[in-house]
Structure formats: C-alpha cells, structure tokens
Design an enzyme around this catalytic site. Structure first.
Site, PDB file in Angstrom:
ATOM      1  N   SER A   7       0.841  -1.199   0.000  1.00 16.78           N
ATOM      2  CA  SER A   7       0.000   0.000   0.000  1.00 16.78           C
ATOM      3  C   SER A   7       0.872   1.243   0.000  1.00 16.78           C
ATOM      4  O   SER A   7       1.675   1.453   0.915  1.00 16.78           O
ATOM      5  CB  SER A   7      -0.901   0.022   1.236  1.00 16.78           C
ATOM      6  N   HIS A  32      -1.224  -1.393  -4.196  1.00 15.13           N
ATOM      7  CA  HIS A  32      -2.497  -1.066  -3.548  1.00 15.13           C
ATOM      8  C   HIS A  32      -2.607   0.447  -3.379  1.00 15.13           C
ATOM      9  O   HIS A  32      -1.724   1.085  -2.789  1.00 15.13           O
ATOM     10  CB  HIS A  32      -2.561  -1.748  -2.177  1.00 15.13           C
ATOM     11  N   ASP A  34      -5.043   3.474  -2.032  1.00 14.90           N
ATOM     12  CA  ASP A  34      -6.177   3.811  -1.172  1.00 14.90           C
ATOM     13  C   ASP A  34      -6.717   5.195  -1.511  1.00 14.90           C
ATOM     14  O   ASP A  34      -6.029   6.205  -1.299  1.00 14.90           O
ATOM     15  CB  ASP A  34      -5.757   3.780   0.297  1.00 14.90           C
ATOM     16  N   MET A  36      -9.345   8.031  -0.567  1.00 14.61           N
ATOM     17  CA  MET A  36     -10.164   8.472   0.574  1.00 14.61           C
ATOM     18  C   MET A  36     -10.757   9.845   0.283  1.00 14.61           C
ATOM     19  O   MET A  36     -10.064  10.723  -0.232  1.00 14.61           O
ATOM     20  CB  MET A  36      -9.309   8.551   1.843  1.00 14.61           C
ATOM     21  N   HIS A  65      -8.506   0.732  -3.966  1.00 12.22           N
ATOM     22  CA  HIS A  65      -9.436   0.568  -2.849  1.00 12.22           C
ATOM     23  C   HIS A  65     -10.166   1.888  -2.637  1.00 12.22           C
ATOM     24  O   HIS A  65      -9.587   2.866  -2.167  1.00 12.22           O
ATOM     25  CB  HIS A  65      -8.642   0.157  -1.605  1.00 12.22           C
ATOM     26  N   MET A  67     -12.339   4.107  -0.752  1.00 13.04           N
ATOM     27  CA  MET A  67     -12.959   4.444   0.532  1.00 13.04           C
ATOM     28  C   MET A  67     -13.688   5.773   0.375  1.00 13.04           C
ATOM     29  O   MET A  67     -13.326   6.789   0.984  1.00 13.04           O
ATOM     30  CB  MET A  67     -11.885   4.498   1.619  1.00 13.04           C
ATOM     31  N   MET A 136     -11.373  -5.736   5.941  1.00  9.65           N
ATOM     32  CA  MET A 136     -10.580  -4.746   6.658  1.00  9.65           C
ATOM     33  C   MET A 136     -10.277  -5.253   8.066  1.00  9.65           C
ATOM     34  O   MET A 136     -11.195  -5.608   8.820  1.00  9.65           O
ATOM     35  CB  MET A 136     -11.325  -3.418   6.735  1.00  9.65           C
ATOM     36  N   GLY A 141      -9.130   4.374   7.031  1.00  8.60           N
ATOM     37  CA  GLY A 141      -8.926   5.811   7.054  1.00  8.60           C
ATOM     38  C   GLY A 141      -7.555   6.258   7.501  1.00  8.60           C
ATOM     39  O   GLY A 141      -7.133   7.368   7.188  1.00  8.60           O
ATOM     40  N   PHE A 142      -6.832   5.380   8.182  1.00 13.73           N
ATOM     41  CA  PHE A 142      -5.504   5.750   8.680  1.00 13.73           C
ATOM     42  C   PHE A 142      -4.560   4.567   8.580  1.00 13.73           C
ATOM     43  O   PHE A 142      -4.965   3.425   8.816  1.00 13.73           O
ATOM     44  CB  PHE A 142      -5.563   6.202  10.145  1.00 13.73           C
ATOM     45  N   GLY A 143      -3.297   4.821   8.259  1.00 13.15           N
ATOM     46  CA  GLY A 143      -2.291   3.785   8.255  1.00 13.15           C
ATOM     47  C   GLY A 143      -1.711   3.569   9.639  1.00 13.15           C
ATOM     48  O   GLY A 143      -1.932   4.368  10.557  1.00 13.15           O
ATOM     49  N   GLY A 144      -0.977   2.479   9.805  1.00  9.58           N
ATOM     50  CA  GLY A 144      -0.246   2.231  11.040  1.00  9.58           C
ATOM     51  C   GLY A 144      -1.062   1.750  12.216  1.00  9.58           C
ATOM     52  O   GLY A 144      -0.573   1.758  13.346  1.00  9.58           O
ATOM     53  N   ASP A 174      -6.481  -6.219   4.809  1.00  9.97           N
ATOM     54  CA  ASP A 174      -5.761  -4.938   4.852  1.00  9.97           C
ATOM     55  C   ASP A 174      -5.860  -4.351   6.250  1.00  9.97           C
ATOM     56  O   ASP A 174      -6.962  -4.112   6.754  1.00  9.97           O
ATOM     57  CB  ASP A 174      -6.393  -3.984   3.835  1.00  9.97           C
ATOM     58  N   GLY A 175      -4.688  -4.117   6.863  1.00 11.45           N
ATOM     59  CA  GLY A 175      -4.656  -3.399   8.127  1.00 11.45           C
ATOM     60  C   GLY A 175      -3.849  -4.094   9.200  1.00 11.45           C
ATOM     61  O   GLY A 175      -4.203  -5.189   9.646  1.00 11.45           O
ATOM     62  N   GLY A 176      -2.731  -3.507   9.568  1.00  9.48           N
ATOM     63  CA  GLY A 176      -1.946  -4.014  10.688  1.00  9.48           C
ATOM     64  C   GLY A 176      -1.234  -5.318  10.427  1.00  9.48           C
ATOM     65  O   GLY A 176      -0.883  -6.038  11.370  1.00  9.48           O
ATOM     66  N   GLY A 196       1.436  -1.780   4.278  1.00  6.30           N
ATOM     67  CA  GLY A 196       1.942  -0.448   3.991  1.00  6.30           C
ATOM     68  C   GLY A 196       3.257  -0.186   4.676  1.00  6.30           C
ATOM     69  O   GLY A 196       4.333  -0.337   4.094  1.00  6.30           O
ATOM     70  N   SER A 197       3.184   0.194   5.953  1.00  6.97           N
ATOM     71  CA  SER A 197       4.412   0.513   6.681  1.00  6.97           C
ATOM     72  C   SER A 197       5.324  -0.707   6.803  1.00  6.97           C
ATOM     73  O   SER A 197       6.551  -0.574   6.825  1.00  6.97           O
ATOM     74  CB  SER A 197       4.080   1.078   8.068  1.00  6.97           C
TER      75      SER A 197
END
Length: 222
Positions: A7, A32, A34, A36, A65, A67, A136, A141-144, A174-176, A196-197
């Site tokens: 991402s 990926h 995102d 928003m 994606h 959003m 999800m 709405g937010f990374g990390g 997607d996420g964490g 992502g990160s």
C-alpha cells in the site's frame, strides 16, 4: 498463489515513483492504492492524477481501494487513470449490485470491502459476482493501526462460504499486517495481503522479500 499488495500510503511520497518501482522489482504483483474522500473515512488521500502519473512507473496490477461514498461515480475515471481492479465498500454503496456491474462493464476486476464490524453475511447475494473480497482488519482511514484479532474469524467464515459455493474468490486483508502475523492471516484463508508501513518502512526490497519468503514457506508446508 499468495499475492503481496504494498500500500503506497506507507511510502515516502517524496520518492513515490521510485519506491513503487522498487517493490515492483522486488516481486510484488499488486500495487495497492487507497482513495479516501474525507466523508466515508475522515482522511483525504489522493485521486486520479496521482494514479495516472504512477501508471508509467510499473505494469503491475493497480488494486484501487475506494474508501469513498458512492464510488460508482468514479469508475470510468479510475479506468482511464490506469486502475486494473476496483474495490468498493459495501457500506458506501446504496446499490451495491449496480456498482459492481459498472466495474464489470468497464472491463475491470471487481472487489467489495467490508469494515471490521460489518458481517460477512451482507455479501451473500453478491459473492458470485466479484473477483475479490477485502476484509478490513483495521477501521479504514488511517495507516499504522493495530490488527483487530476478531477479523481472523471473518476471514475463516468467508473462506468457508466461498468453498461451500465452489468459488475461487480471492480474499484480501488490509490493516496491521506484518511478518509477525501474516501467517495467521493466510492460514485463516486470505490470499491477497496488503501491507503499507511493513513494506515501506526501512528497506522495501528486503521487506518484500521477507513477505514473499513467508508465502513460499507456507505453500511448501501445504
């Protein structure tokens, strides 16, 4: 085949094109993106001009994606910008069936996303029509953010439902996600991993290799 989809929200935007090319060369099949709108989610990210500018950097699959509220409004513009797959949120579409058909009529791969608290059962009527479902594992709405553990149960439920229906639908998460928990996500039934990160922080080439090695080890164990 398990697919890694880095991402770009986790990338250094000063070096965005360079970093997209780096994860491409390292072997990531998807990129990926995102989108928003500040309404469906609190943040605003980027739009078609950025996607179009990155299209010349790589020929890998652009996994977009959306959003945003009523994403059907943007399908044609996203196609023109270079999208290969458009994933829309079940919660953002008044007429989800219509939106999915818009994406298919544009000749693109179709995806539908579910927020963490949205039940898998809401897709029972549409599942046969999509190429991919995105679970999800954080609130969008937010990374990390940290991975929400109960989403593993949703991944299992969705994989079982697809198996019962004889569907080869891909399950994206997607996420964490990091190398520390990605095997749990795969074992639950996911086969497209967004990070992502965990990809872009530090050395992206080495981080992609770490994920791909885990995917290969998992496949060898099966």
């Amino acid at each position: 085949m398990i697919i890694l989809a880095p991402s770009i929200l986790g990338a250094d935007f000063k070096r965005l094109g360079e970093q997209v090319q780096e994860v491409d060369r390292a072997g990531a099949p998807y990129i990926h993106l995102d989108i928003m709108d500040g309404t469906f989610v609190p943040s605003i990210s980027f739009g078609m001009p950025l996607i179009e500018s990155l299209r010349s950097c790589t020929n890998k699959t652009f996994d977009v994606h959306m959003m945003v509220e009523e994403p059907g409004r943007y399908v044609d513009d996203m196609k023109k910008a270079g999208a290969d797959l458009i994933c829309v949120h079940q919660e953002a579409c008044t007429h989800l069936d219509r939106t999915i058909n818009q994406i298919k009529e544009a000749g693109l791969m179709t995806g539908v996303a579910l927020n963490p608290a949205t039940p898998v059962s809401t897709l029972s009527c549409i599942l046969e029509q999509v190429d991919m479902v995105l679970i999800m594992s954080v609130n969008p709405g937010f990374g990390g953010q940290k991975f929400i553990p109960y989403t593993l149960g949703k991944i299992r439920e969705l994989r079982n439902l697809c198996n019962e229906k004889g569907l080869a639908t891909r399950i994206q998460v997607d996420g964490g996600i990091s190398p520390a928990n990605v095997r749990d996500v795969i074992e639950a039934g996911a086969d497209v991993i967004v990070a992502g990160s965990a990809v872009f922080k530090g050395n992206p080439t080495e981080n992609v290799k770490t994920f791909l090695d885990i995917f290969e080890e998992y496949a060898a164990d099966q």
